[in-house]
Design a protein around this motif. Structure first.
Motif, PDB file in Angstrom:
ATOM      1  N   LEU A  30      73.966 -17.489 -20.359  1.00 34.90           N
ATOM      2  CA  LEU A  30      73.533 -17.861 -21.670  1.00 34.90           C
ATOM      3  C   LEU A  30      72.110 -18.677 -21.567  1.00 34.90           C
ATOM      4  N   LEU A  31      72.328 -19.664 -20.638  1.00 34.29           N
ATOM      5  CA  LEU A  31      70.955 -20.508 -20.610  1.00 34.29           C
ATOM      6  C   LEU A  31      69.764 -19.845 -20.008  1.00 34.29           C
ATOM      7  N   SER A  32      70.138 -18.776 -19.283  1.00 32.82           N
ATOM      8  CA  SER A  32      68.960 -18.156 -18.867  1.00 32.82           C
ATOM      9  C   SER A  32      68.420 -16.738 -19.777  1.00 32.82           C
ATOM     10  N   TYR A  33      69.301 -16.511 -20.806  1.00 32.23           N
ATOM     11  CA  TYR A  33      68.879 -15.476 -21.752  1.00 32.23           C
ATOM     12  C   TYR A  33      67.776 -15.887 -22.702  1.00 32.23           C
ATOM     13  N   ASN A  34      67.118 -15.018 -22.697  1.00 29.27           N
ATOM     14  CA  ASN A  34      65.604 -15.336 -23.563  1.00 29.27           C
ATOM     15  C   ASN A  34      65.499 -14.518 -24.810  1.00 29.27           C
ATOM     16  N   HIS A  35      66.043 -15.053 -26.119  1.00 31.56           N
ATOM     17  CA  HIS A  35      65.862 -14.220 -27.315  1.00 31.56           C
ATOM     18  C   HIS A  35      64.140 -13.972 -27.540  1.00 31.56           C
ATOM     19  N   MET A  36      63.444 -14.351 -27.078  1.00 26.94           N
ATOM     20  CA  MET A  36      61.909 -14.206 -27.257  1.00 26.94           C
ATOM     21  C   MET A  36      61.342 -13.464 -26.243  1.00 26.94           C
ATOM     22  N   SER A  37      61.904 -12.922 -25.175  1.00 29.74           N
ATOM     23  CA  SER A  37      61.386 -11.950 -24.308  1.00 29.74           C
ATOM     24  C   SER A  37      61.041 -10.648 -24.939  1.00 29.74           C
ATOM     25  N   PHE A  38      59.908 -10.546 -25.110  1.00 25.41           N
ATOM     26  CA  PHE A  38      59.260  -9.302 -25.672  1.00 25.41           C
ATOM     27  C   PHE A  38      58.670  -8.411 -24.614  1.00 25.41           C
ATOM     28  N   GLY A  39      58.521  -7.156 -24.978  1.00 22.36           N
ATOM     29  CA  GLY A  39      58.029  -6.156 -24.058  1.00 22.36           C
ATOM     30  C   GLY A  39      56.550  -6.173 -24.307  1.00 22.36           C
ATOM     31  N   GLY A  40      56.064  -5.150 -23.908  1.00 27.36           N
ATOM     32  CA  GLY A  40      54.451  -4.907 -24.134  1.00 27.36           C
ATOM     33  C   GLY A  40      53.979  -4.243 -22.900  1.00 27.36           C
ATOM     34  N   GLY A  41      52.597  -4.230 -22.849  1.00 25.25           N
ATOM     35  CA  GLY A  41      52.032  -3.287 -21.789  1.00 25.25           C
ATOM     36  C   GLY A  41      52.053  -3.831 -20.427  1.00 25.25           C
ATOM     37  N   PRO A  42      51.922  -2.887 -19.381  1.00 24.98           N
ATOM     38  CA  PRO A  42      51.956  -3.155 -18.085  1.00 24.98           C
ATOM     39  C   PRO A  42      51.184  -4.465 -17.671  1.00 24.98           C
ATOM     40  N   LEU A  43      51.495  -5.219 -16.682  1.00 29.39           N
ATOM     41  CA  LEU A  43      50.659  -6.410 -16.129  1.00 29.39           C
ATOM     42  C   LEU A  43      50.191  -6.119 -14.756  1.00 29.39           C
ATOM     43  N   GLU A  44      48.810  -5.996 -14.654  1.00 31.81           N
ATOM     44  CA  GLU A  44      48.192  -5.765 -13.326  1.00 31.81           C
ATOM     45  C   GLU A  44      48.246  -6.760 -12.519  1.00 31.81           C
ATOM     46  N   VAL A  45      48.492  -7.059 -11.366  1.00 27.56           N
ATOM     47  CA  VAL A  45      48.513  -8.170 -10.248  1.00 27.56           C
ATOM     48  C   VAL A  45      47.809  -7.461  -9.071  1.00 27.56           C
ATOM     49  N   GLY A  46      47.500  -8.499  -8.295  1.00 27.54           N
ATOM     50  CA  GLY A  46      46.479  -8.383  -7.329  1.00 27.54           C
ATOM     51  C   GLY A  46      47.162  -7.783  -5.961  1.00 27.54           C
ATOM     52  N   THR A  47      48.456  -8.212  -5.590  1.00 27.00           N
ATOM     53  CA  THR A  47      48.813  -7.885  -4.192  1.00 27.00           C
ATOM     54  C   THR A  47      50.322  -7.610  -4.417  1.00 27.00           C
ATOM     55  N   GLU A  48      50.852  -6.574  -3.453  1.00 24.67           N
ATOM     56  CA  GLU A  48      52.176  -6.232  -3.317  1.00 24.67           C
ATOM     57  C   GLU A  48      53.159  -7.355  -3.487  1.00 24.67           C
ATOM     58  N   GLU A  49      52.922  -8.425  -2.760  1.00 22.67           N
ATOM     59  CA  GLU A  49      53.678  -9.703  -2.874  1.00 22.67           C
ATOM     60  C   GLU A  49      54.159 -10.031  -4.480  1.00 22.67           C
ATOM     61  N   GLU A  50      52.741 -10.103  -5.245  1.00 16.55           N
ATOM     62  CA  GLU A  50      52.979 -10.468  -6.349  1.00 16.55           C
ATOM     63  C   GLU A  50      53.950  -9.301  -7.173  1.00 16.55           C
ATOM     64  N   ALA A  51      53.866  -8.042  -7.245  1.00 21.37           N
ATOM     65  CA  ALA A  51      54.298  -7.201  -7.590  1.00 21.37           C
ATOM     66  C   ALA A  51      55.988  -6.973  -7.210  1.00 21.37           C
ATOM     67  N   GLU A  52      56.123  -7.390  -5.917  1.00 22.31           N
ATOM     68  CA  GLU A  52      57.686  -7.388  -5.855  1.00 22.31           C
ATOM     69  C   GLU A  52      58.247  -8.767  -6.326  1.00 22.31           C
ATOM     70  N   LYS A  53      57.448  -9.895  -6.408  1.00 20.45           N
ATOM     71  CA  LYS A  53      58.155 -11.004  -7.136  1.00 20.45           C
ATOM     72  C   LYS A  53      58.362 -10.940  -8.510  1.00 20.45           C
TER      73      LYS A  53
END
Length: 287
Positions: free
Chosen positions: A130-153
């Motif tokens: 419950l402490l990790s659950y976020n009622h304000m976690s909204f969807g949205g468009g894809p987020l671009e990242v620069g490296t595969e490491e960032e994508a995996e994270k």
């Protein structure tokens, strides 16, 4: 011959002397994230890691180093470790309404059945979820990242968030919500049931034609509208609060332009069908 449009039914009122009556729902397939409300939460979709790298729903930024960890404000849990905010009640009401439409069930009876359901032997719920659950976690468009490491994270964070949401949404309600939330949820569902037929007729006039053409694909959006309209006309909650909460639910669980459409529909409803005291003009005119 052209097939008739699909229409879902459910019995909104269990207290009518004539017994429950099937009624129309201006509402096939549900949006991806909407399925979480009726079934265990699936992992959120993440695009391929091939360039360009994209992921959805990025996690919130970490706290600055040296800052003591605190309970997230969005969690809103009480001393018993259960959700205690009105937003949690609206989310639970949406979960029940959505499931009732899919099952063709009565919303209040379905709520009571889920509240009184026995736990499976050996079931243990970790309230840390419950402490990790976020009622304000909204969807949205894809987020671009620069490296595969960032994508995996970010992908790993998405998977953990999805697993956490699945644990919370599938847990017995009494372990997740306090008595205030459960009571408010039931009151909202009773109001939804009692005003369902009247609000269906109003929605037929204010929702866009595209939603009328595919009502079964808009079950979730229409449930959000029903809950908001019922709260305005029965609970006396300020219109702006109800509209903002409905838009946030749409941002969280719906896809596309649903939040904007829901905002417009509810503003039209307030303008044309609700007076300044929150009373339905249509109800008063019939009295």
């Amino acid at each position: 011959m052209e097939a008739a449009p699909a229409v879902l039914t459910f019995s909104p009122s269990s207290s009518s002397p004539a017994g429950p009556r099937p009624c129309r729902v201006l509402a096939g397939p549900a949006p991806r994230r909407a399925r979480a409300l009726a079934a265990p939460h699936p992992p959120r979709a993440v695009a391929s890691s091939r360039a360009p790298l994209v992921v959805s729903s990025p996690p919130p930024p970490p706290a600055a180093s040296g800052t003591p960890a605190t309970t997230p404000a969005h969690a809103k849990v009480d001393r018993s470790g259960r959700f205690c905010s009105p937003r949690a009640a609206r989310e639970l009401a949406l979960m029940i309404s959505y499931a009732a439409c899919l099952e063709g069930a009565d919303v209040v009876r379905l709520f009571d059945r889920r509240i009184s359901a026995r736990r499976e032997p050996g079931y243990v719920f970790d309230k840390a979820c419950l402490l990790s659950y976020n009622h304000m976690s909204f969807g949205g468009g894809p987020l671009e990242v620069g490296t595969e490491e960032e994508a995996e994270k970010l992908t790993s964070q998405n998977e953990m968030d999805s697993a956490n949401e699945a644990e919370v949404l599938s847990a017995p309600p009494k372990l997740v919500y306090n008595s205030f939330v459960l009571r408010l949820t039931r009151e909202l569902l009773v109001a939804v049931a009692s005003g369902w037929n009247k609000h269906v007729d109003i929605l037929d006039k204010i929702i866009p034609q595209t939603w009328k053409d595919e009502p079964v694909a808009r079950i979730l959006e229409l449930c959000i509208l029903h809950i908001a309209m019922a709260e305005m006309t029965s609970k006396g909650t300020p219109h702006k609060v109800v509209i903002n909460e409905a838009v946030d639910l749409a941002k969280r669980f719906c896809d596309g332009g649903a939040p904007r459409v829901i905002n417009g529909c509810l503003r039209t409803f307030v303008k044309d069908h609700v007076d300044n005291t929150g009373t339905s003009q249509a109800a008063e005119s019939k009295a």
